[in-house]
Every structure is written in structure tokens, then in C-alpha cells.
Design an enzyme around this catalytic site. Structure first.
Site, mmCIF file in Angstrom:
data_model
loop_
_atom_site.group_PDB
_atom_site.id
_atom_site.type_symbol
_atom_site.label_atom_id
_atom_site.label_comp_id
_atom_site.label_asym_id
_atom_site.label_seq_id
_atom_site.Cartn_x
_atom_site.Cartn_y
_atom_site.Cartn_z
ATOM 1 N N GLU A 85 0.827 -1.224 0.000
ATOM 2 C CA GLU A 85 0.000 0.000 0.000
ATOM 3 C C GLU A 85 0.852 1.262 0.000
ATOM 4 O O GLU A 85 1.670 1.494 0.906
ATOM 5 C CB GLU A 85 -0.946 -0.002 1.208
ATOM 6 C CG GLU A 85 -1.943 1.157 1.157
ATOM 7 C CD GLU A 85 -2.936 1.143 2.309
ATOM 8 O OE1 GLU A 85 -3.347 0.058 2.763
ATOM 9 O OE2 GLU A 85 -3.308 2.244 2.759
ATOM 10 N N ASP A 278 3.385 -14.733 11.959
ATOM 11 C CA ASP A 278 2.006 -15.052 11.585
ATOM 12 C C ASP A 278 1.123 -13.821 11.824
ATOM 13 O O ASP A 278 0.659 -13.583 12.936
ATOM 14 C CB ASP A 278 1.551 -16.241 12.440
ATOM 15 C CG ASP A 278 0.155 -16.712 12.088
ATOM 16 O OD1 ASP A 278 -0.571 -15.992 11.377
ATOM 17 O OD2 ASP A 278 -0.226 -17.803 12.552
ATOM 18 N N HIS A 375 -2.533 10.832 0.900
ATOM 19 C CA HIS A 375 -2.570 9.460 0.410
ATOM 20 C C HIS A 375 -2.586 9.412 -1.108
ATOM 21 O O HIS A 375 -1.763 8.779 -1.737
ATOM 22 C CB HIS A 375 -3.846 8.832 0.974
ATOM 23 C CG HIS A 375 -3.816 7.351 1.044
ATOM 24 N ND1 HIS A 375 -3.143 6.673 2.034
ATOM 25 C CD2 HIS A 375 -4.373 6.418 0.249
ATOM 26 C CE1 HIS A 375 -3.302 5.380 1.845
ATOM 27 N NE2 HIS A 375 -4.035 5.195 0.771
HETATM 28 C C1 MEV Z 1 -5.718 3.677 5.227
HETATM 29 O O1 MEV Z 1 -4.991 2.548 4.791
HETATM 30 C C2 MEV Z 1 -5.645 3.797 6.726
HETATM 31 C C3 MEV Z 1 -6.492 4.914 7.332
HETATM 32 O O2 MEV Z 1 -7.827 4.796 6.903
HETATM 33 C C4 MEV Z 1 -6.398 4.762 8.831
HETATM 34 C C5 MEV Z 1 -7.334 5.660 9.610
HETATM 35 O O3 MEV Z 1 -8.396 6.038 9.085
HETATM 36 O O4 MEV Z 1 -7.002 5.943 10.765
HETATM 37 C C6 MEV Z 1 -5.991 6.268 6.907
#
Ligand code: MEV
Length: 436
Positions: A85, A278, A375
Site C-alpha cells: 500500500e 504469523d 494518500h
Molecule cells: C488507510 O490505509 C488507513 C487509514 O484509513 C487509517 C485511519 O483512518 O485511521 C488512513
């Protein structure tokens, strides 16, 4: 002379892959053989898969990155993360840097024993069963340690206690569940605790006259929990308040808690994968612990304290550094060496810290710029690739997508496809124009 980790962390993300490997070599985190191995793709033995699973047809590759800037309990680490990711590694490094500059990370493991369960589904009378079983408790601990867990005993571990729990069947009657508590030392302990439980089946049936239905470890290891605490001083009070509010949201609302905890696992799982642990077991334990009071809640808590911000992670996080994939998979072995943890507890503490710091980064982004900017900006490359852009087209598509993002505050794969189409049409017409 060997370089310090803090020196190689500076500008690490700007280096080429080769330069990063050389920097890790200079710091002694990797050896020349490791660099050669990982540069060639990290697959030495194509029959390796057959040693682990059945019906093997190949290998599934995940990017392996490192988290920099982590100082945990005063010690610097290079933390391996195997994950696909976008932005997870970048975000955790950024938050670790922030804490390194204006805060601290401290960790501890509370408790030592893992749990094995032996179910007797239908007991005549629970009180009698409990009495008969507890009368033989010391003997059962002794034979388990002598006959099954002797290797662990030699290393300072072994079976420590046996308890009996009454669990309602839901029809007014009860089942009896025997808990075997065992210190697994540096192993994750799954195989050995299962062996102990199965070994105890016969004596339990003999002593109580009841039938054992099944035996298996429990992943809800509330007898051994790992805590990580982050404290940041000198934080903008408005930001600290926002993070506290976001944390309260995840404490009180299970819909938000699930996403918050996914964000914590964004940090935890990649280290588990990279070290051959794991991750399903750890995830199951964390989720179960997250609803120990009957409601699913955040596994982390952030609150304002002493003019700063404190964050706490507390959950079962049982990992191993001996046995299993950790010591069979060459990449996991390399990662373990690079990380330099000396025990399973130390590995567990590091992983808990990564989860908590990952969570901090997510909460900071969500309560300030939002998830899209943090993101999706990094996601533009994936969108360009998804749209079918070739290597030389990627930066051009990315640039255009960033412009769209700034204006419309959102981008999608269809934007990328459209941008690529326009780009190619533009290039085609300029070529045609040129040649005509
Ligand atoms: C995305 O991979 C993770 C988040 O959604 C975590 C969160 O909302 O705290 C950004």
C-alpha cells in the site's frame, strides 16, 4: 568506520535503491551477501515454497522497504516492512522523525504466558470437573514440562499454570474450558502449546471421566500484552486537541474503530510479514482484545498530557524469533538481522511502536490536510500505472493528475485513463504534424 543509523536516515528516501543498500551496508545493518541477495530479487532457492505449503505454483512478490528514524527505548532501528500500500512507509518514517525530534517512544511487554485451550463441551457437573482437575494441576504441569515442553524448560520457559473456565453453552448449561498457560520464550509457541494441550487430553479424561472435545491455542493472549507509549512535547495545542478528538471517535464508535485499527495494522502487518511472523494470529488477537469490554474499540488512545500529546497502544502481539518461517525464510532471516532485535519481546515491542506511530501519522493527516492529499498524491503513480502508462509517460500523467487533484480535490483511475488518452492523442498529432 561504521556509520551511525541516524546519519544514514538523513535523506534516505531521496537515494536510489542501490544507494540505500550501500548506506545500510555502511551502517552495518546489512552485509555484502545480503545486498547481493536482495539486489537479485531475494529468491535463492526456487523450491523454497514447497517447504512451506502445498500445490505451489510460484511466488507472490511484495515490495520490501525500511522504516527509518525510529528510536525506541533509546535504541535506533532499521525496520523492515513488506507491504504494497502506497504511503504506509513514507507516512511512518515522517511521524517517526517528528517523534525523534520532539518526543519519545517507550515500550514494555506485560506478562509472559500464552494460552492453550482444552474444551470439554458437555460436563455432568462443572464444579466437580473443576475440583477434580485442579486436584491434579501440579502433576499435569509437571508431566507437560517433562514429556513435551522440556526444550522450553531448558531455555527458562514451559508450562506455568492450568486454570478452568466455565463457559455458558447458551442453553442454560455450561461447558468447561481448561486453559494451559505457558511461557514460550523466544518462540511464538503455537506448535508447542498445541502439543501440550493434545498431550493433556488423555490425563484430563482419566482424572475427570469427561470427554475432551478439542484442543487449540487461543490468539486472545490477554496474559501477555505489549505496550507502546509515544509522548510528544512541543506540539501545537490545536493539533493535539484534534488528535485527541479523533482518538475519542475511534474509542466510542466501532465503525470508526475498525478503520482506525486498520491504520494501526498498516504499521504492524508489514513488519510481521517481513520477519516471517504469523500476521493472521496477531490480527485476530488485536481485534479480539479491541472488544474485550463488549464493544469494539480503538486499540490506541491519544490524550493531551503535560502540554504535550501521549499515545498508548496495548494489545497481545505474540511473535517469535526462533522456529517457524522466521528462521527458514532467507529474506525473513535477513530482515531479522537488519532489525537487530535480541528477543521475541523486543521484536514485539518494536512492532507495537510501529503500529502506534503509523496511527499517529494517519490521525494527524485526517485531522489536518485530509487523507486525499496525504494518500492520493502518492497514489498518482499507481493510477498512472493502472491506466497503462509506460515508464516515460508516468511523470507526465502524474503531473496532470496532481493538477486535477488540486482543483477538484479528488482523482480516480478514469481521470488517469483520460489524461493518458489526451497525452497520447497530443503526442500523435504533434508527430503527424511534424512529419507532414
Ligand atoms: C488507510 O490505509 C488507513 C487509514 O484509513 C487509517 C485511519 O483512518 O485511521 C488512513
Amino acid at each position: 568506520m561504521k556509520k551511525q543509523l541516524q546519519d544514514i536516515f538523513k535523506g534516505f528516501s531521496k537515494l536510489s535503491r542501490e544507494e540505500r543498500l550501500n548506506a545500510l551496508l555502511d551502517a552495518g545493518a546489512l552485509q555484502a551477501g545480503d545486498v547481493e541477495y536482495i539486489s537479485r530479487g531475494g529468491l535463492r532457492d526456487t523450491t523454497l515454497g514447497e517447504k512451506f505449503i502445498e500445490n505451489v505454483i510460484g511466488y507472490f512478490q511484495l515490495p520490501l522497504g525500511v522504516a527509518t528514524n525510529f528510536r525506541i527505548d533509546g535504541k535506533d532501528y532499521v525496520i523492515p516492512m513488506a507491504v504494497e500500500e502506497t504511503s504506509i512507509v513514507a507516512a511512518v518514517c515522517k511521524s517517526a522523525k517528528w517523534i525523534r525530534e520532539s518526543g519519545s517512544i517507550t515500550t514494555e511487554v506485560v506478562g509472559a504466558e500464552i494460552i492453550g485451550q482444552i474444551q470439554c463441551a458437555k460436563v455432568q457437573d462443572f464444579a466437580t470437573f473443576e475440583k477434580q482437575l485442579l486436584a491434579q494441576k501440579n502433576y499435569m504441569i509437571e508431566i507437560s514440562n517433562r514429556e513435551v515442553a522440556f526444550g522450553l524448560v531448558r531455555r527458562g520457559g514451559g508450562v506455568r499454570d492450568i486454570k478452568v473456565r466455565r463457559v455458558p453453552r447458551g442453553d442454560g448449561s455450561d461447558m468447561a474450558v481448561v486453559h494451559v498457560l505457558m511461557d514460550p520464550c523466544d518462540a511464538m509457541g503455537a506448535n508447542i502449546i498445541n502439543q501440550v494441550c493434545e498431550f493433556l487430553k488423555e490425563p484430563i479424561e482419566q482424572f475427570t471421566g469427561e470427554k475432551v472435545t478439542m484442543c487449540i491455542l487461543s490468539n486472545l493472549v490477554d496474559t501477555k500484552v505489549t505496550r507502546a507509549v509515544v509522548h510528544i512535547k512541543d506540539i501545537d495545542p490545536a493539533l493535539a486537541e484534534k488528535i485527541e478528538e479523533a482518538s475519542l471517535f475511534a474509542q466510542q464508535d466501532p465503525y470508526r474503530a475498525a478503520t482506525n485499527n486498520k491504520g494501526v495494522l498498516n504499521g504492524i502487518d508489514p513488519v510481521l510479514v517481513a520477519t516471517g511472523n504469523d500476521w493472521r494470529a496477531v490480527e485476530a488477537g488485536i481485534h479480539a482484545y479491541a472488544c474485550r469490554d463488549g464493544q469494539y474499540r480503538s486499540i490506541t488512545r491519544w490524550y493531551r498530557e503535560n502540554d504535550g500529546l501521549t499515545g498508548v497502544f496495548e494489545a497481545p502481539l505474540v511473535v517469535g524469533t526462533v522456529g517457524g518461517v522466521t528462521t527458514l525464510h532467507p529474506t525473513a532471516m535477513m530482515c531479522m538481522k537488519m532489525l537487530g532485535t535480541q528477543s521475541a519481546n523486543e521484536l514485539s515491542r518494536v512492532i507495537a511502536a510501529v503500529g502506534l506511530v503509523q496511527n499517529l501519522g494517519a490521525l494527524k493527516a485526517l485531522t489536518t490536510v485530509g487523507i486525499i492529499e496525504g494518500h492520493m498524491k502518492l497514489h498518482t503513480k499507481n493510477l498512472a500505472l493502472g491506466a497503462g502508462a509506460e515508464e516515460r509517460e508516468i511523470p507526465l500523467v502524474q503531473k496532470k493528475l496532481e493538477e486535477i487533484l488540486t482543483i477538484r480535490k479528488r482523482i480516480s483511475l478514469s481521470n488517469a485513463i483520460e489524461v493518458l488518452k489526451d497525452l497520447r492523442a497530443g503526442q500523435a498529432s504533434s508527430t503527424t504534424h511534424h512529419s507532414s
